[in-house]
Design a protein around this motif. Structure first.
Motif, PDB file in Angstrom:
ATOM      1  N   LEU A  11       0.835  -1.206   0.000  1.00 43.72           N
ATOM      2  CA  LEU A  11       0.000   0.000   0.000  1.00 43.72           C
ATOM      3  C   LEU A  11       0.869   1.256   0.000  1.00 43.72           C
ATOM      4  O   LEU A  11       0.629   2.201  -0.751  1.00 43.72           O
ATOM      5  CB  LEU A  11      -0.919   0.023   1.230  1.00 43.72           C
ATOM      6  N   VAL A  12       1.888   1.253   0.851  1.00 43.92           N
ATOM      7  CA  VAL A  12       2.754   2.424   0.995  1.00 43.92           C
ATOM      8  C   VAL A  12       3.564   2.663  -0.277  1.00 43.92           C
ATOM      9  O   VAL A  12       3.740   3.802  -0.703  1.00 43.92           O
ATOM     10  CB  VAL A  12       3.681   2.239   2.226  1.00 43.92           C
ATOM     11  N   LYS A  13       4.026   1.597  -0.904  1.00 43.73           N
ATOM     12  CA  LYS A  13       4.921   1.743  -2.053  1.00 43.73           C
ATOM     13  C   LYS A  13       4.211   1.892  -3.395  1.00 43.73           C
ATOM     14  O   LYS A  13       4.814   2.347  -4.358  1.00 43.73           O
ATOM     15  CB  LYS A  13       5.897   0.571  -2.100  1.00 43.73           C
ATOM     16  N   THR A  14       2.927   1.540  -3.461  1.00 42.14           N
ATOM     17  CA  THR A  14       2.217   1.624  -4.746  1.00 42.14           C
ATOM     18  C   THR A  14       1.259   2.811  -4.833  1.00 42.14           C
ATOM     19  O   THR A  14       0.594   2.979  -5.851  1.00 42.14           O
ATOM     20  CB  THR A  14       1.440   0.329  -5.057  1.00 42.14           C
ATOM     21  N   ASN A  15       1.186   3.616  -3.797  1.00 36.08           N
ATOM     22  CA  ASN A  15       0.336   4.806  -3.803  1.00 36.08           C
ATOM     23  C   ASN A  15       1.185   6.030  -3.475  1.00 36.08           C
ATOM     24  O   ASN A  15       2.031   5.969  -2.586  1.00 36.08           O
ATOM     25  CB  ASN A  15      -0.787   4.671  -2.772  1.00 36.08           C
ATOM     26  N   GLY A  64      -0.566  -3.700  12.828  1.00 33.76           N
ATOM     27  CA  GLY A  64       0.615  -3.839  11.999  1.00 33.76           C
ATOM     28  C   GLY A  64       1.236  -2.531  11.556  1.00 33.76           C
ATOM     29  O   GLY A  64       2.460  -2.423  11.425  1.00 33.76           O
ATOM     30  N   ILE A  65       0.411  -1.498  11.346  1.00 33.79           N
ATOM     31  CA  ILE A  65       0.953  -0.220  10.882  1.00 33.79           C
ATOM     32  C   ILE A  65       1.834   0.404  11.953  1.00 33.79           C
ATOM     33  O   ILE A  65       2.817   1.082  11.650  1.00 33.79           O
ATOM     34  CB  ILE A  65      -0.165   0.748  10.413  1.00 33.79           C
ATOM     35  N   LYS A  66       1.508   0.169  13.211  1.00 32.65           N
ATOM     36  CA  LYS A  66       2.315   0.717  14.308  1.00 32.65           C
ATOM     37  C   LYS A  66       3.700   0.070  14.332  1.00 32.65           C
ATOM     38  O   LYS A  66       4.698   0.733  14.612  1.00 32.65           O
ATOM     39  CB  LYS A  66       1.592   0.533  15.638  1.00 32.65           C
ATOM     40  N   ASP A  67       3.748  -1.223  14.023  1.00 33.25           N
ATOM     41  CA  ASP A  67       5.037  -1.916  13.936  1.00 33.25           C
ATOM     42  C   ASP A  67       5.796  -1.497  12.680  1.00 33.25           C
ATOM     43  O   ASP A  67       7.007  -1.306  12.714  1.00 33.25           O
ATOM     44  CB  ASP A  67       4.838  -3.434  13.928  1.00 33.25           C
ATOM     45  N   TYR A  68       5.070  -1.365  11.587  1.00 31.56           N
ATOM     46  CA  TYR A  68       5.686  -1.018  10.299  1.00 31.56           C
ATOM     47  C   TYR A  68       6.449   0.299  10.395  1.00 31.56           C
ATOM     48  O   TYR A  68       7.568   0.418   9.917  1.00 31.56           O
ATOM     49  CB  TYR A  68       4.597  -0.940   9.229  1.00 31.56           C
ATOM     50  N   SER A  69       5.815   1.285  11.020  1.00 31.05           N
ATOM     51  CA  SER A  69       6.409   2.626  11.098  1.00 31.05           C
ATOM     52  C   SER A  69       7.196   2.854  12.387  1.00 31.05           C
ATOM     53  O   SER A  69       7.914   3.841  12.491  1.00 31.05           O
ATOM     54  CB  SER A  69       5.306   3.679  11.034  1.00 31.05           C
ATOM     55  N   ASN A  70       7.016   1.938  13.340  1.00 25.55           N
ATOM     56  CA  ASN A  70       7.575   2.141  14.679  1.00 25.55           C
ATOM     57  C   ASN A  70       7.037   3.454  15.266  1.00 25.55           C
ATOM     58  O   ASN A  70       7.764   4.228  15.881  1.00 25.55           O
ATOM     59  CB  ASN A  70       9.110   2.116  14.655  1.00 25.55           C
ATOM     60  N   TRP A  71       5.758   3.691  15.016  1.00 20.38           N
ATOM     61  CA  TRP A  71       5.066   4.907  15.479  1.00 20.38           C
ATOM     62  C   TRP A  71       3.795   4.451  16.186  1.00 20.38           C
ATOM     63  O   TRP A  71       3.022   3.670  15.624  1.00 20.38           O
ATOM     64  CB  TRP A  71       4.735   5.785  14.270  1.00 20.38           C
ATOM     65  N   PRO A  72       3.534   4.933  17.408  1.00 19.14           N
ATOM     66  CA  PRO A  72       2.462   4.348  18.224  1.00 19.14           C
ATOM     67  C   PRO A  72       1.037   4.800  17.925  1.00 19.14           C
ATOM     68  O   PRO A  72       0.095   4.212  18.445  1.00 19.14           O
ATOM     69  CB  PRO A  72       2.853   4.773  19.644  1.00 19.14           C
ATOM     70  N   THR A  73       0.872   5.830  17.116  1.00 23.47           N
ATOM     71  CA  THR A  73      -0.475   6.384  16.962  1.00 23.47           C
ATOM     72  C   THR A  73      -0.951   6.379  15.511  1.00 23.47           C
ATOM     73  O   THR A  73      -0.169   6.265  14.579  1.00 23.47           O
ATOM     74  CB  THR A  73      -0.540   7.837  17.496  1.00 23.47           C
ATOM     75  N   VAL A  79       4.082   9.638   2.067  1.00 21.59           N
ATOM     76  CA  VAL A  79       4.148  10.297   0.771  1.00 21.59           C
ATOM     77  C   VAL A  79       5.309   9.675   0.007  1.00 21.59           C
ATOM     78  O   VAL A  79       6.443   9.681   0.490  1.00 21.59           O
ATOM     79  CB  VAL A  79       4.347  11.823   0.914  1.00 21.59           C
ATOM     80  N   LYS A  80       5.001   9.122  -1.167  1.00 23.12           N
ATOM     81  CA  LYS A  80       6.008   8.446  -2.001  1.00 23.12           C
ATOM     82  C   LYS A  80       6.801   7.412  -1.204  1.00 23.12           C
ATOM     83  O   LYS A  80       8.025   7.347  -1.284  1.00 23.12           O
ATOM     84  CB  LYS A  80       6.952   9.458  -2.646  1.00 23.12           C
ATOM     85  N   GLY A  81       6.100   6.643  -0.387  1.00 23.07           N
ATOM     86  CA  GLY A  81       6.733   5.576   0.366  1.00 23.07           C
ATOM     87  C   GLY A  81       7.446   6.009   1.629  1.00 23.07           C
ATOM     88  O   GLY A  81       7.955   5.185   2.378  1.00 23.07           O
ATOM     89  N   GLU A  82       7.478   7.315   1.882  1.00 22.81           N
ATOM     90  CA  GLU A  82       8.179   7.832   3.060  1.00 22.81           C
ATOM     91  C   GLU A  82       7.183   8.163   4.169  1.00 22.81           C
ATOM     92  O   GLU A  82       6.185   8.849   3.937  1.00 22.81           O
ATOM     93  CB  GLU A  82       8.964   9.092   2.672  1.00 22.81           C
ATOM     94  N   PHE A  83       7.487   7.693   5.380  1.00 22.28           N
ATOM     95  CA  PHE A  83       6.638   8.000   6.530  1.00 22.28           C
ATOM     96  C   PHE A  83       6.814   9.460   6.902  1.00 22.28           C
ATOM     97  O   PHE A  83       7.936   9.925   7.109  1.00 22.28           O
ATOM     98  CB  PHE A  83       7.022   7.092   7.708  1.00 22.28           C
ATOM     99  N   ILE A  84       5.714  10.185   6.960  1.00 24.24           N
ATOM    100  CA  ILE A  84       5.733  11.605   7.324  1.00 24.24           C
ATOM    101  C   ILE A  84       5.464  11.769   8.813  1.00 24.24           C
ATOM    102  O   ILE A  84       6.196  12.433   9.517  1.00 24.24           O
ATOM    103  CB  ILE A  84       4.690  12.410   6.504  1.00 24.24           C
ATOM    104  N   GLY A  85       4.387  11.159   9.307  1.00 26.27           N
ATOM    105  CA  GLY A  85       4.051  11.270  10.720  1.00 26.27           C
ATOM    106  C   GLY A  85       2.548  11.275  10.929  1.00 26.27           C
ATOM    107  O   GLY A  85       1.780  10.994  10.017  1.00 26.27           O
ATOM    108  N   LEU A 103       4.416  17.172  -0.495  1.00 28.16           N
ATOM    109  CA  LEU A 103       3.291  16.777  -1.336  1.00 28.16           C
ATOM    110  C   LEU A 103       3.483  17.257  -2.769  1.00 28.16           C
ATOM    111  O   LEU A 103       3.072  16.581  -3.708  1.00 28.16           O
ATOM    112  CB  LEU A 103       1.988  17.309  -0.764  1.00 28.16           C
ATOM    113  N   ALA A 104       4.132  18.393  -2.966  1.00 33.74           N
ATOM    114  CA  ALA A 104       4.365  18.919  -4.312  1.00 33.74           C
ATOM    115  C   ALA A 104       5.301  17.988  -5.090  1.00 33.74           C
ATOM    116  O   ALA A 104       5.168  17.839  -6.302  1.00 33.74           O
ATOM    117  CB  ALA A 104       4.951  20.313  -4.242  1.00 33.74           C
ATOM    118  N   LYS A 105       6.206  17.346  -4.404  1.00 34.61           N
ATOM    119  CA  LYS A 105       7.146  16.422  -5.059  1.00 34.61           C
ATOM    120  C   LYS A 105       6.418  15.249  -5.681  1.00 34.61           C
ATOM    121  O   LYS A 105       6.875  14.666  -6.647  1.00 34.61           O
ATOM    122  CB  LYS A 105       8.177  15.892  -4.053  1.00 34.61           C
ATOM    123  N   GLN A 106       5.255  14.888  -5.107  1.00 31.24           N
ATOM    124  CA  GLN A 106       4.525  13.737  -5.633  1.00 31.24           C
ATOM    125  C   GLN A 106       3.696  14.104  -6.854  1.00 31.24           C
ATOM    126  O   GLN A 106       3.257  13.237  -7.564  1.00 31.24           O
ATOM    127  CB  GLN A 106       3.665  13.085  -4.542  1.00 31.24           C
TER     128      GLN A 106
END
Length: 107
Positions: A11-15, A64-73, A79-85, A103-106
């Motif tokens: 999902l993260v890499k194809t959108n 799973g998303i919390k583990d994927y990003s190592n972010w609790p919330t 954006v373009k596969g990069e975790f923003i927050g 966002l403009a980069k995308q």
């Protein structure tokens, strides 16, 4: 990598823009998710082009998303596969212009 992690990764890499949230863009089910959508709109992003993932519909993705990003919330913006927050970071980045640049980069 578990099946759930593979699904999230795909999902993260194809959108271009992905928001993991509670609810949908048209019906957010928590204030933070609603704020995330409003910040994206304020950046000129059409919510229809954002891939939203309602974590309330899938417990495996929700955990799973919390583990994927190592972010609790949730919400979590990619954006373009990069975790923003989450919504607080999105708001902070919006206020200083960084989110609009990301966002403009995308586009």
């Amino acid at each position: 990598m578990s099946d759930t992690q593979k699904r999230i990764d795909e999902l993260v890499k194809t959108n271009e823009v992905v928001l993991f949230m509670k609810g949908t863009a048209s019906f957010p089910q928590c204030g933070f998710s609603g704020r995330a959508i409003q910040v994206l709109k304020a950046c000129g992003v059409d919510p229809k082009v954002v891939k939203t993932v309602n974590v309330l519909e899938d417990d495996a993705i929700r955990a799973g998303i919390k583990d994927y990003s190592n972010w609790p919330t949730i919400p979590q913006l990619y954006v373009k596969g990069e975790f923003i927050g989450g919504s607080d970071i999105m708001m902070e980045m919006y206020e200083n212009g960084e989110l609009q640049q990301a966002l403009a980069k995308q586009a």
